[in-house]
Design a protein around this motif. Structure first.
Motif, PDB file in Angstrom:
ATOM      1  N   PRO A   7       0.833  -1.210   0.000  1.00 27.13           N
ATOM      2  CA  PRO A   7       0.000   0.000   0.000  1.00 27.13           C
ATOM      3  C   PRO A   7       0.867   1.259   0.000  1.00 27.13           C
ATOM      4  CG  PRO A   7      -0.797  -1.569   1.620  1.00 27.13           C
ATOM      5  CD  PRO A   7       0.524  -2.080   1.132  1.00 27.13           C
ATOM      6  N   ALA A   8       0.400   2.270  -0.707  1.00 24.59           N
ATOM      7  CA  ALA A   8       1.135   3.532  -0.811  1.00 24.59           C
ATOM      8  C   ALA A   8       0.162   4.702  -0.752  1.00 24.59           C
ATOM      9  CB  ALA A   8       1.914   3.580  -2.115  1.00 24.59           C
ATOM     10  N   VAL A   9       0.689   5.850  -0.352  1.00 26.37           N
ATOM     11  CA  VAL A   9      -0.101   7.081  -0.286  1.00 26.37           C
ATOM     12  C   VAL A   9       0.586   8.119  -1.156  1.00 26.37           C
ATOM     13  CG1 VAL A   9      -0.910   8.939   1.212  1.00 26.37           C
ATOM     14  CG2 VAL A   9      -0.890   6.592   2.047  1.00 26.37           C
ATOM     15  N   LEU A  10      -0.185   8.738  -2.046  1.00 25.31           N
ATOM     16  CA  LEU A  10       0.328   9.831  -2.871  1.00 25.31           C
ATOM     17  C   LEU A  10       0.241  11.102  -2.022  1.00 25.31           C
ATOM     18  CD1 LEU A  10       1.199  10.414  -5.867  1.00 25.31           C
ATOM     19  CD2 LEU A  10      -1.101  11.278  -6.127  1.00 25.31           C
ATOM     20  N   ASN A  11       1.395  11.588  -1.558  1.00 23.31           N
ATOM     21  CA  ASN A  11       1.427  12.725  -0.636  1.00 23.31           C
ATOM     22  C   ASN A  11       1.299  14.072  -1.316  1.00 23.31           C
ATOM     23  OD1 ASN A  11       1.822  11.057   1.523  1.00 23.31           O
ATOM     24  ND2 ASN A  11       4.018  11.315   1.559  1.00 23.31           N
ATOM     25  N   LYS A  12       2.006  14.245  -2.425  1.00 21.98           N
ATOM     26  CA  LYS A  12       2.106  15.592  -3.001  1.00 21.98           C
ATOM     27  C   LYS A  12       2.263  15.510  -4.510  1.00 21.98           C
ATOM     28  CE  LYS A  12       4.826  19.775  -2.303  1.00 21.98           C
ATOM     29  NZ  LYS A  12       5.969  20.360  -1.617  1.00 21.98           N
ATOM     30  N   LEU A  13       1.533  16.366  -5.213  1.00 21.33           N
ATOM     31  CA  LEU A  13       1.731  16.566  -6.649  1.00 21.33           C
ATOM     32  C   LEU A  13       2.700  17.725  -6.783  1.00 21.33           C
ATOM     33  CD1 LEU A  13      -1.977  16.369  -7.885  1.00 21.33           C
ATOM     34  CD2 LEU A  13      -0.276  14.549  -7.856  1.00 21.33           C
ATOM     35  N   ILE A  14       3.912  17.429  -7.203  1.00 20.79           N
ATOM     36  CA  ILE A  14       4.945  18.462  -7.264  1.00 20.79           C
ATOM     37  C   ILE A  14       4.859  19.262  -8.563  1.00 20.79           C
ATOM     38  CG2 ILE A  14       7.440  18.876  -7.264  1.00 20.79           C
ATOM     39  CD1 ILE A  14       7.604  16.328  -5.463  1.00 20.79           C
ATOM     40  N   SER A  15       4.804  18.561  -9.704  1.00 16.85           N
ATOM     41  CA  SER A  15       4.675  19.250 -10.989  1.00 16.85           C
ATOM     42  C   SER A  15       4.097  18.287 -12.018  1.00 16.85           C
ATOM     43  CB  SER A  15       6.027  19.782 -11.474  1.00 16.85           C
ATOM     44  OG  SER A  15       6.892  18.713 -11.772  1.00 16.85           O
ATOM     45  N   SER A  16       3.566  18.852 -13.093  1.00 22.44           N
ATOM     46  CA  SER A  16       3.062  18.040 -14.208  1.00 22.44           C
ATOM     47  C   SER A  16       3.384  18.738 -15.515  1.00 22.44           C
ATOM     48  CB  SER A  16       1.557  17.814 -14.083  1.00 22.44           C
ATOM     49  OG  SER A  16       0.848  19.003 -14.323  1.00 22.44           O
ATOM     50  N   GLU A  17       3.399  17.953 -16.580  1.00 21.39           N
ATOM     51  CA  GLU A  17       3.724  18.487 -17.901  1.00 21.39           C
ATOM     52  C   GLU A  17       2.978  17.673 -18.950  1.00 21.39           C
ATOM     53  OE1 GLU A  17       7.695  18.519 -20.636  1.00 21.39           O
ATOM     54  OE2 GLU A  17       7.927  18.992 -18.517  1.00 21.39           O
ATOM     55  N   LYS A  18       2.287  18.359 -19.854  1.00 19.41           N
ATOM     56  CA  LYS A  18       1.615  17.671 -20.958  1.00 19.41           C
ATOM     57  C   LYS A  18       2.655  17.209 -21.954  1.00 19.41           C
ATOM     58  CE  LYS A  18      -2.751  20.111 -20.764  1.00 19.41           C
ATOM     59  NZ  LYS A  18      -3.681  20.977 -21.471  1.00 19.41           N
ATOM     60  N   ARG A  19       2.408  16.079 -22.575  1.00 20.67           N
ATOM     61  CA  ARG A  19       3.336  15.576 -23.586  1.00 20.67           C
ATOM     62  C   ARG A  19       3.460  16.567 -24.726  1.00 20.67           C
ATOM     63  NH1 ARG A  19       1.192   9.456 -23.892  1.00 20.67           N
ATOM     64  NH2 ARG A  19       1.875   8.862 -21.819  1.00 20.67           N
ATOM     65  N   GLY A  20       4.697  16.890 -25.080  1.00 18.94           N
ATOM     66  CA  GLY A  20       4.949  17.795 -26.192  1.00 18.94           C
ATOM     67  C   GLY A  20       4.796  19.265 -25.858  1.00 18.94           C
ATOM     68  N   ASP A  21       4.267  19.572 -24.685  1.00 23.10           N
ATOM     69  CA  ASP A  21       4.053  20.969 -24.304  1.00 23.10           C
ATOM     70  C   ASP A  21       5.354  21.627 -23.853  1.00 23.10           C
ATOM     71  OD1 ASP A  21       2.985  23.389 -23.562  1.00 23.10           O
ATOM     72  OD2 ASP A  21       1.774  22.621 -21.926  1.00 23.10           O
ATOM     73  N   GLY A  22       6.101  20.920 -23.001  1.00 23.97           N
ATOM     74  CA  GLY A  22       7.375  21.448 -22.541  1.00 23.97           C
ATOM     75  C   GLY A  22       7.283  22.467 -21.425  1.00 23.97           C
ATOM     76  N   LYS A  23       6.053  22.827 -20.999  1.00 31.27           N
ATOM     77  CA  LYS A  23       5.889  23.806 -19.929  1.00 31.27           C
ATOM     78  C   LYS A  23       5.406  23.097 -18.656  1.00 31.27           C
ATOM     79  CE  LYS A  23       3.352  26.418 -22.756  1.00 31.27           C
ATOM     80  NZ  LYS A  23       2.344  27.423 -23.086  1.00 31.27           N
TER      81      LYS A  23
END
Length: 80
Positions: A7-23
């Motif tokens: 079992p695991a807990v997702l603690n924090k969403l640090i960053s995300s990036e769309k494919r091909g977006d680069g931002k």
């Protein structure tokens, strides 16, 4: 290939990036399909894991919920 169910807990969403977006987006609220994300996960027990650049086999993971795969990834950094 070896696997273990922990079992695991997702603690924090640090960053995300769309494919091909680069931002990268810092502190996203949700993750949708087709994005690459950096997240912090806490496991319920101690495991032998490594960063993916040190050992490919021990630096990969799969997140499953109710028998469905919801994410696959590489370990960038191990926090102790």
């Amino acid at each position: 290939m070896h696997s273990i169910d922990v079992p695991a807990v997702l603690n924090k969403l640090i960053s995300s990036e769309k494919r091909g977006d680069g931002k990268p987006r810092q502190n996203p609220r949700v993750l949708t399909g087709g994005v690459t994300a950096t997240v912090e996960i806490t496991l319920s027990e101690r495991l032998v894991i490594e960063e993916s650049n040190e050992c490919k086999a021990l630096g990969r993971f799969v997140l499953r919920r109710g028998g469905d795969t919801i994410a696959v990834g590489l370990i960038d950094k191990v926090l102790t």
